[in-house]
Design an enzyme around this catalytic site. Structure first.
Site, PDB file in Angstrom:
ATOM      1  N   HIS A   9       0.453  -0.519   7.174  1.00 43.98           N
ATOM      2  CA  HIS A   9       0.742  -1.819   6.563  1.00 43.98           C
ATOM      3  C   HIS A   9       2.199  -1.788   6.107  1.00 43.98           C
ATOM      4  O   HIS A   9       2.596  -0.925   5.321  1.00 43.98           O
ATOM      5  CB  HIS A   9      -0.200  -2.081   5.390  1.00 43.98           C
ATOM      6  CG  HIS A   9      -1.625  -2.245   5.811  1.00 43.98           C
ATOM      7  ND1 HIS A   9      -2.681  -1.718   5.108  1.00 43.98           N
ATOM      8  CD2 HIS A   9      -2.176  -2.882   6.880  1.00 43.98           C
ATOM      9  CE1 HIS A   9      -3.818  -2.017   5.716  1.00 43.98           C
ATOM     10  NE2 HIS A   9      -3.539  -2.718   6.794  1.00 43.98           N
TER      11      HIS A   9
ATOM     12  N   GLU B 130       3.349  -1.265   2.492  1.00 42.81           N
ATOM     13  CA  GLU B 130       2.820  -0.090   1.800  1.00 42.81           C
ATOM     14  C   GLU B 130       3.703   1.083   2.201  1.00 42.81           C
ATOM     15  O   GLU B 130       3.457   1.760   3.192  1.00 42.81           O
ATOM     16  CB  GLU B 130       1.351   0.108   2.149  1.00 42.81           C
ATOM     17  CG  GLU B 130       0.499  -1.070   1.680  1.00 42.81           C
ATOM     18  CD  GLU B 130      -0.956  -1.007   2.131  1.00 42.81           C
ATOM     19  OE1 GLU B 130      -1.382   0.072   2.612  1.00 42.81           O
ATOM     20  OE2 GLU B 130      -1.657  -2.030   2.009  1.00 42.81           O
TER      21      GLU B 130
ATOM     22  N   HIS C  42      -1.673   4.824   2.534  1.00 39.35           N
ATOM     23  CA  HIS C  42      -1.640   3.411   2.152  1.00 39.35           C
ATOM     24  C   HIS C  42      -1.188   3.248   0.704  1.00 39.35           C
ATOM     25  O   HIS C  42      -0.817   4.208   0.037  1.00 39.35           O
ATOM     26  CB  HIS C  42      -3.031   2.790   2.326  1.00 39.35           C
ATOM     27  CG  HIS C  42      -3.522   2.767   3.733  1.00 39.35           C
ATOM     28  ND1 HIS C  42      -3.374   1.679   4.557  1.00 39.35           N
ATOM     29  CD2 HIS C  42      -4.159   3.708   4.461  1.00 39.35           C
ATOM     30  CE1 HIS C  42      -3.895   1.943   5.744  1.00 39.35           C
ATOM     31  NE2 HIS C  42      -4.377   3.174   5.711  1.00 39.35           N
TER      32      HIS C  42
ATOM     33  N   GLU D 256      -5.225   5.993  -0.433  1.00 41.20           N
ATOM     34  CA  GLU D 256      -4.581   4.946  -1.226  1.00 41.20           C
ATOM     35  C   GLU D 256      -3.816   5.653  -2.348  1.00 41.20           C
ATOM     36  O   GLU D 256      -4.406   6.311  -3.208  1.00 41.20           O
ATOM     37  CB  GLU D 256      -5.627   3.994  -1.804  1.00 41.20           C
ATOM     38  CG  GLU D 256      -6.447   3.258  -0.756  1.00 41.20           C
ATOM     39  CD  GLU D 256      -5.709   2.085  -0.143  1.00 41.20           C
ATOM     40  OE1 GLU D 256      -4.618   1.720  -0.672  1.00 41.20           O
ATOM     41  OE2 GLU D 256      -6.192   1.521   0.853  1.00 41.20           O
TER      42      GLU D 256
END
Length: 485
Positions: free
Chosen positions: A89, A92, A227, A321
């Site tokens: 992404h 990110e 991410h 994450e």
């Protein structure tokens, strides 16, 4: 004078990369600077690195990978392959910079003969792809870290590729294939599922196609994609097994192993698995639950990279994450590197757990495409082109079967808690048949010889590159005919 000028350019590139990665004022690297930083590491450690491209983005930017290994450019039989993928992404961005830090760290510590890094590099073929979505990054960088539209947990400016595709969800929906067959009581293949024809009938992003080809060519064992937007390690399945339920636990056959892998990263992080640590961007409360989360129990995602890796290849993969802020301020980068350095190394080391070995025939030839089946775990993996395999497992005693067509051998393999992987070799009593040669040629891609595999390899000298390619082809040709005789 020209030589002096060229030398100064190289030094400037090196200084730029070093300053941007580990020393001096921290900053983000645009696509050209990221490439320069990767080239600088490759120049600083030419004996253990190779810079290559797996393809281009929709806007024509190279998708660079830095390989770090004691024998770069070749798969060593018996040595596992690992990948870190970041910036899927575009907004990110932390993972993108962390992989530049990691590349520089592995290079410098290897040169310093640090035992842990030396062991990792000598025993693992490591691939780092800092940005799978460079187009999205360039868009996000227009607003930078100060914009809510890029940095907040819900910010999505630059998230997608230039065609508006969410790359993480652009992969073949093999979870749906598996669950549909189960529900219809069809015979269920538990590994290397065929990609449905319907997938190829739609427009697939360039970046996704490049990754799929990359994943097909290299015998990856373990990986992770980086991410931002939360603080948790996510493991598959990402897709819920009940289509009407948007958030329920969806376990793979390797659920215990995945919980261990995700937990390895979370426990090594200073706050990811620290109960009471405050995560402001969501209410998952995973810090008191080991810092890990089953993807589908968070929210069901079709066509994810995690599910494709597990069901379509041999590779295990988790999604990391790394924090609520998707585009942290540059001054935060050194602290965030310190937070994630040990987790990145600890997770990478997990590629060496479980069992490993070779499947050979009674003449001693490695058997590619043989299956490795573990009793009680409905998920097989297959051997690479030299007959070598790696099966990640948590500690325990396992009944393991290697089989190819009607030939098989079963033995008991013990996995210890402290590792490394236990060697379990198998011999199948069959000659090297023409059928097997056909399988090798048609189903096991050759990493170095594949014409569509690694375009745009970076080498310091074109003459050396040509020599290496010619030598590799000659060696492969010789090995092939020696085996055939």
């Amino acid at each position: 004078m020209m030589m002096v000028g060229a030398t100064l350019v190289v030094l400037l590139l090196w200084c730029s990369a070093s300053v941007g990665v580990e020393t001096g004022r921290p900053r983000y690297h645009n696509t050209a600077e990221m490439e320069a930083a990767l080239r600088a590491v490759a120049d600083a450690c030419p004996d253990i690195t190779r810079l290559y491209s797996i393809g281009t983005s929709e806007e024509g930017r190279e998708l660079w990978v830095l390989e770090i290994s004691d024998n770069p450019g070749q798969h060593e039989p018996g040595e596992p392959e690992f990948r870190y993928t970041a910036n899927i992404h575009g907004n990110e961005v932390l993972g993108r910079e962390l992989l530049l830090y990691l590349a520089n760290y592995l290079c410098s510590r290897y040169q310093a003969a640090e035992s842990r890094v030396t062991r990792l590099v000598d025993e693992t073929r490591i691939h780092l792809i800092p940005s799978l979505n460079p187009d999205g990054y360039e868009k996000a960088a227009e607003l930078g870290h100060q914009s809510y539209r890029t940095s907040s947990a819900h910010g999505d400016y630059g998230r997608y590729n230039t065609r508006g595709v969410n790359l993480y969800r652009d992969f073949p929906g093999l979870g749906k294939v598996l669950f549909t067959n189960r529900n219809n009581n069809h015979k269920v293949q538990n590994n290397h599922l065929r990609i449905p024809d319907s997938y190829w009938s739609r427009q697939i992003a360039n970046e996704t196609k490049a990754f799929l080809k990359w994943a097909e060519i290299y015998p990856f064992v373990l990986g992770a994609n980086l991410h931002g937007g939360s603080l948790v390690a996510v493991y598959p399945f990402d897709l819920g097994q009940n289509p009407s339920d948007l958030s329920s636990y969806s376990a793979t056959a390797d659920d215990e192993l995945y919980r261990h892998l995700a937990g390895t990263y979370a426990r090594a992080h200073p706050t990811m698995a620290k109960c009471g640590a405050r995560v402001t961007c969501d209410n998952l409360n995973t810090t008191c639950n080991g810092g890990i989360k089953n993807g589908a129990s968070w929210f069901s995602v079709p066509g994810s990279l995690l599910d494709y890796s597990y069901l379509g290849t041999n590779a295990m993969e988790v999604a990391l994450e790394l924090g609520c802020d998707k585009f942290p301020a540059p001054d935060e980068l050194p602290r965030l590197w310190n937070d994630n350095r040990e987790p990145l190394l600890s997770y990478l080391e997990q590629v060496h757990i479980g069992i490993k070995g070779f499947v050979r025939n009674n003449k001693g030839h490695g058997m590619p495409g043989a299956a490795i089946s573990v009793q009680g775990i409905q998920h097989d993996i297959t051997t690479a082109k030299d007959g070598d395999y790696w099966r990640l497992l948590v500690p325990g005693t396992y009944r393991v079967t290697a089989y190819w067509k009607s030939y098989e051998e079963t033995k008991t393999c013990e996995v210890t808690r402290d590792g490394p992987a236990t060697t379990c070799d198998f011999t199948l009593h069959t000659d090297l048949t023409s059928d097997m040669h056909s399988f090798l040629k048609n189903n096991i891609p050759d990493v170095e010889a594949s014409p569509s595999g690694v375009a745009g390899q970076y080498q310091p000298c074109a003459a050396i590159a040509a020599y290496l390619i010619t030598s590799t082809v000659t060696i492969l040709y010789t090995i092939y005919w020696d085996n055939d005789s």
